[in-house]
Scaffold this active site. Structure first.
Site, PDB file in Angstrom:
ATOM      1  N   TRP A  91     -69.396  28.863  -3.967  1.00  0.00           N
ATOM      2  CA  TRP A  91     -69.261  28.063  -5.184  1.00  0.00           C
ATOM      3  C   TRP A  91     -68.730  26.674  -4.811  1.00  0.00           C
ATOM      4  O   TRP A  91     -68.096  26.504  -3.770  1.00  0.00           O
ATOM      5  CB  TRP A  91     -68.328  28.742  -6.186  1.00  0.00           C
ATOM      6  CG  TRP A  91     -66.899  28.916  -5.734  1.00  0.00           C
ATOM      7  CD1 TRP A  91     -66.352  30.003  -5.138  1.00  0.00           C
ATOM      8  CD2 TRP A  91     -65.835  27.953  -5.847  1.00  0.00           C
ATOM      9  NE1 TRP A  91     -65.016  29.800  -4.855  1.00  0.00           N
ATOM     10  CE2 TRP A  91     -64.667  28.548  -5.294  1.00  0.00           C
ATOM     11  CE3 TRP A  91     -65.736  26.656  -6.356  1.00  0.00           C
ATOM     12  CZ2 TRP A  91     -63.435  27.899  -5.243  1.00  0.00           C
ATOM     13  CZ3 TRP A  91     -64.506  26.003  -6.298  1.00  0.00           C
ATOM     14  CH2 TRP A  91     -63.376  26.619  -5.747  1.00  0.00           C
ATOM     15  N   GLU A 134     -52.204  22.951  -3.433  1.00  0.00           N
ATOM     16  CA  GLU A 134     -53.540  23.098  -2.841  1.00  0.00           C
ATOM     17  C   GLU A 134     -53.994  21.807  -2.181  1.00  0.00           C
ATOM     18  O   GLU A 134     -54.640  21.824  -1.126  1.00  0.00           O
ATOM     19  CB  GLU A 134     -54.549  23.521  -3.916  1.00  0.00           C
ATOM     20  CG  GLU A 134     -54.317  24.892  -4.528  1.00  0.00           C
ATOM     21  CD  GLU A 134     -54.715  26.039  -3.610  1.00  0.00           C
ATOM     22  OE1 GLU A 134     -55.214  25.771  -2.499  1.00  0.00           O
ATOM     23  OE2 GLU A 134     -54.529  27.197  -4.011  1.00  0.00           O
ATOM     24  N   GLU A 172     -60.646  26.471   1.415  1.00  0.00           N
ATOM     25  CA  GLU A 172     -59.452  26.131   0.650  1.00  0.00           C
ATOM     26  C   GLU A 172     -59.551  24.729   0.037  1.00  0.00           C
ATOM     27  O   GLU A 172     -59.008  24.482  -1.042  1.00  0.00           O
ATOM     28  CB  GLU A 172     -58.218  26.202   1.565  1.00  0.00           C
ATOM     29  CG  GLU A 172     -57.801  27.601   1.958  1.00  0.00           C
ATOM     30  CD  GLU A 172     -57.006  28.292   0.870  1.00  0.00           C
ATOM     31  OE1 GLU A 172     -56.442  27.601   0.000  1.00  0.00           O
ATOM     32  OE2 GLU A 172     -56.950  29.537   0.875  1.00  0.00           O
ATOM     33  N   HIS A 175     -60.352  24.270  -3.659  1.00  0.00           N
ATOM     34  CA  HIS A 175     -59.405  24.667  -4.704  1.00  0.00           C
ATOM     35  C   HIS A 175     -58.720  23.455  -5.328  1.00  0.00           C
ATOM     36  O   HIS A 175     -58.675  23.310  -6.548  1.00  0.00           O
ATOM     37  CB  HIS A 175     -58.356  25.621  -4.132  1.00  0.00           C
ATOM     38  CG  HIS A 175     -58.941  26.858  -3.532  1.00  0.00           C
ATOM     39  ND1 HIS A 175     -58.202  27.757  -2.795  1.00  0.00           N
ATOM     40  CD2 HIS A 175     -60.208  27.355  -3.542  1.00  0.00           C
ATOM     41  CE1 HIS A 175     -58.976  28.751  -2.397  1.00  0.00           C
ATOM     42  NE2 HIS A 175     -60.200  28.521  -2.826  1.00  0.00           N
ATOM     43  N   GLU A 225     -51.077  34.201   1.262  1.00  0.00           N
ATOM     44  CA  GLU A 225     -52.360  34.356   0.585  1.00  0.00           C
ATOM     45  C   GLU A 225     -52.270  35.394  -0.532  1.00  0.00           C
ATOM     46  O   GLU A 225     -52.888  35.234  -1.589  1.00  0.00           O
ATOM     47  CB  GLU A 225     -53.448  34.746   1.592  1.00  0.00           C
ATOM     48  CG  GLU A 225     -53.766  33.679   2.627  1.00  0.00           C
ATOM     49  CD  GLU A 225     -54.491  32.466   2.044  1.00  0.00           C
ATOM     50  OE1 GLU A 225     -54.708  32.394   0.818  1.00  0.00           O
ATOM     51  OE2 GLU A 225     -54.855  31.582   2.832  1.00  0.00           O
ATOM     52  N   THR A 228     -50.449  33.731  -3.382  1.00  0.00           N
ATOM     53  CA  THR A 228     -51.313  32.749  -4.020  1.00  0.00           C
ATOM     54  C   THR A 228     -52.356  33.429  -4.902  1.00  0.00           C
ATOM     55  O   THR A 228     -52.666  32.955  -6.000  1.00  0.00           O
ATOM     56  CB  THR A 228     -52.012  31.886  -2.950  1.00  0.00           C
ATOM     57  OG1 THR A 228     -51.020  31.286  -2.119  1.00  0.00           O
ATOM     58  CG2 THR A 228     -52.831  30.781  -3.589  1.00  0.00           C
ATOM     59  N   ASP A 257     -61.022  33.771  -4.005  1.00  0.00           N
ATOM     60  CA  ASP A 257     -61.018  33.197  -2.653  1.00  0.00           C
ATOM     61  C   ASP A 257     -59.737  33.577  -1.913  1.00  0.00           C
ATOM     62  O   ASP A 257     -59.758  33.974  -0.745  1.00  0.00           O
ATOM     63  CB  ASP A 257     -61.106  31.667  -2.739  1.00  0.00           C
ATOM     64  CG  ASP A 257     -62.507  31.140  -2.512  1.00  0.00           C
ATOM     65  OD1 ASP A 257     -63.464  31.935  -2.551  1.00  0.00           O
ATOM     66  OD2 ASP A 257     -62.645  29.919  -2.322  1.00  0.00           O
ATOM     67  N   GLU A 258     -58.610  33.413  -2.601  1.00  0.00           N
ATOM     68  CA  GLU A 258     -57.328  33.698  -1.965  1.00  0.00           C
ATOM     69  C   GLU A 258     -57.226  35.170  -1.579  1.00  0.00           C
ATOM     70  O   GLU A 258     -56.661  35.520  -0.542  1.00  0.00           O
ATOM     71  CB  GLU A 258     -56.174  33.318  -2.905  1.00  0.00           C
ATOM     72  CG  GLU A 258     -56.165  31.873  -3.373  1.00  0.00           C
ATOM     73  CD  GLU A 258     -55.859  30.879  -2.270  1.00  0.00           C
ATOM     74  OE1 GLU A 258     -55.733  31.289  -1.099  1.00  0.00           O
ATOM     75  OE2 GLU A 258     -55.725  29.684  -2.575  1.00  0.00           O
ATOM     76  N   HIS A 261     -59.145  35.660   1.596  1.00  0.00           N
ATOM     77  CA  HIS A 261     -58.390  35.113   2.720  1.00  0.00           C
ATOM     78  C   HIS A 261     -57.205  36.017   3.064  1.00  0.00           C
ATOM     79  O   HIS A 261     -56.859  36.186   4.236  1.00  0.00           O
ATOM     80  CB  HIS A 261     -57.904  33.703   2.388  1.00  0.00           C
ATOM     81  CG  HIS A 261     -59.023  32.726   2.218  1.00  0.00           C
ATOM     82  ND1 HIS A 261     -58.877  31.516   1.568  1.00  0.00           N
ATOM     83  CD2 HIS A 261     -60.329  32.784   2.599  1.00  0.00           C
ATOM     84  CE1 HIS A 261     -60.042  30.880   1.565  1.00  0.00           C
ATOM     85  NE2 HIS A 261     -60.923  31.631   2.193  1.00  0.00           N
TER      86      HIS A 261
END
Length: 390
Positions: A91, A134, A172, A175, A225, A228, A257-258, A261
């Site tokens: 994305w 971020e 990252e 974000h 992570e 987050t 995403d976090e 990760h």
């Protein structure tokens, strides 16, 4: 990365060599910042970050530690790099924002602003803080690159560790971009004050501990992570509560995403626990004794020397990240890495195992007091929202 919370008394601070003189105060246990102080933002933002850390002595990296991580390279290629998404399947911020090339761009912006107008100020304080942390990505990439393992000598090394570090940073990076553009279009915040805060934070750098140790670094980042992920997931839930499904999608997408990760770093640290449980548990104990210093602990906007503390209180008060979350995360990793079942440890390793294993229960007894303190904290003005009090 983006996490936060308030302080409550428990443990002593790390070496005062990390702190400006005014910061050497009564012992605190901090959920988010190991070196929080009322003078931190001002001292660091005025260009004296180097002075504050000049006496820090970084531990020598055990050759065995280094060698074990290098022996993991084939495993990283097969099991970790697959957790990075190809760019063409990823994305992008544009997917969630008004399209500036469309004829309906202005109408789309007005719709975004209409959805945002009734969301409470305290939510925007949290969202701004998340975005600023971020946006300080250059510091986190430097953190990884300073490790002997993630070190990228040419800037485009093809080692699996360097490849991961660049790919992680690239993911990252989206974000902060997405949150920044959303906040700009929302009309609810003072962008210049936010931009100043970001510049101060990147300029101040970070100090999360012995970053040359890959064991310490991967355990620390696993924790970060997961924290987050929880933080962004909770901002998504609140956005949905306030009726903004688009904003909920933005925050939820970042949270996903976090989470991915977190999976990567947890697997890396878990592998090290398998290969060298003694060094791993000592590193984990060291991290917790120092207390987990969250990204953004040097936050400053040019006005509020206690900005990170005030921001953390708001986050805790509205339930985005609380003392309970911190303890739950710690409990999760104690179980995931089988801390209580580790065997064959040295005396130092057994001491570290006992410390980590007993910490969850000790913190459970204090989390209610931490939450109560955050709720009782007085409202303070935030420059990010035109000086309104939250």
């Amino acid at each position: 990365m983006a996490v936060k919370l308030n302080n409550f008394s428990f443990q002593s601070l790390p070496s005062v060599a990390l702190l400006p003189a005014r910061a050497q105060r009564s012992p605190k246990f901090s959920i988010t910042s190991t070196i929080y102080s009322s003078s931190k933002g001002k001292a660091m933002s005025s260009g004296r970050a180097g002075e504050a850390n000049v006496n820090v002595v970084r531990p020598m990296l055990p050759p065995k530690n280094d060698e074990i991580f290098k022996s993991m390279e084939d495993w990283v290629r097969s099991d970790i790099l697959i957790l990075l998404k190809p760019v063409e399947k990823s994305w992008q911020p544009h997917d969630f924002l008004p399209n500036p090339t469309s004829d309906g761009f202005i109408e789309q912006v007005n719709e975004l602003r209409e959805r945002a107008k009734d969301i409470p100020d305290d939510y925007f304080v949290v969202l701004v803080g998340d975005m600023i942390v971020e946006e300080a990505l250059p510091s986190y990439h430097t953190l990884l690159g300073s490790s002997n393992i993630f070190y990228d000598e040419t800037g485009c090394d093809n080692t699996p560790w360097a490849t991961w570090a660049r790919g992680w940073s690239a993911e990252e990076n989206r974000h902060g971009d997405l949150l920044n553009k959303y906040l700009f279009l929302s009309g609810r915040v003072e962008m210049k004050q936010i931009e100043k805060t970001t510049q101060y934070l990147i300029g101040s750098g970070t100090d999360f501990g012995p970053r040359t140790s890959p064991s310490y670094l991967t355990i620390y980042t696993s924790f970060q992570e997961r924290a987050t992920f929880i933080s962004h997931a909770n901002t998504a839930k609140l956005a949905m509560k306030y009726g903004d499904k688009k904003l909920a999608q933005i925050c939820g997408t970042i949270a996903a995403d976090e989470k991915r990760h977190e999976t990567a770093y947890t697997k890396i640290a878990g592998k090290f626990f398998e290969l060298d449980p003694n060094e791993a548990i000592i590193a984990f104990s060291d991290l917790l004794r120092r207390k987990v210093s969250m990204p953004g602990h040097l936050m400053y906007d040019g006005n509020d020397e206690n900005l990170f503390y005030h921001f953390s209180n708001v986050c805790s008060r509205i339930g985005v990240y609380t003392a309970r979350d911190y303890v739950t995360i710690l409990e999760h990793f104690v179980g995931t890495w089988n801390v209580e079942k580790l065997s064959g440890l040295s005396s130092e390793g057994r001491e570290a195992q006992d410390y980590v294993g007993g910490l969850v229960q000790r913190l459970r007894s204090l989390e209610e007091r931490a939450q109560a303190r955050a709720k009782k904290a007085p409202a303070v003005p935030f420059s990010w929202i035109s000086g309104r009090e939250v």
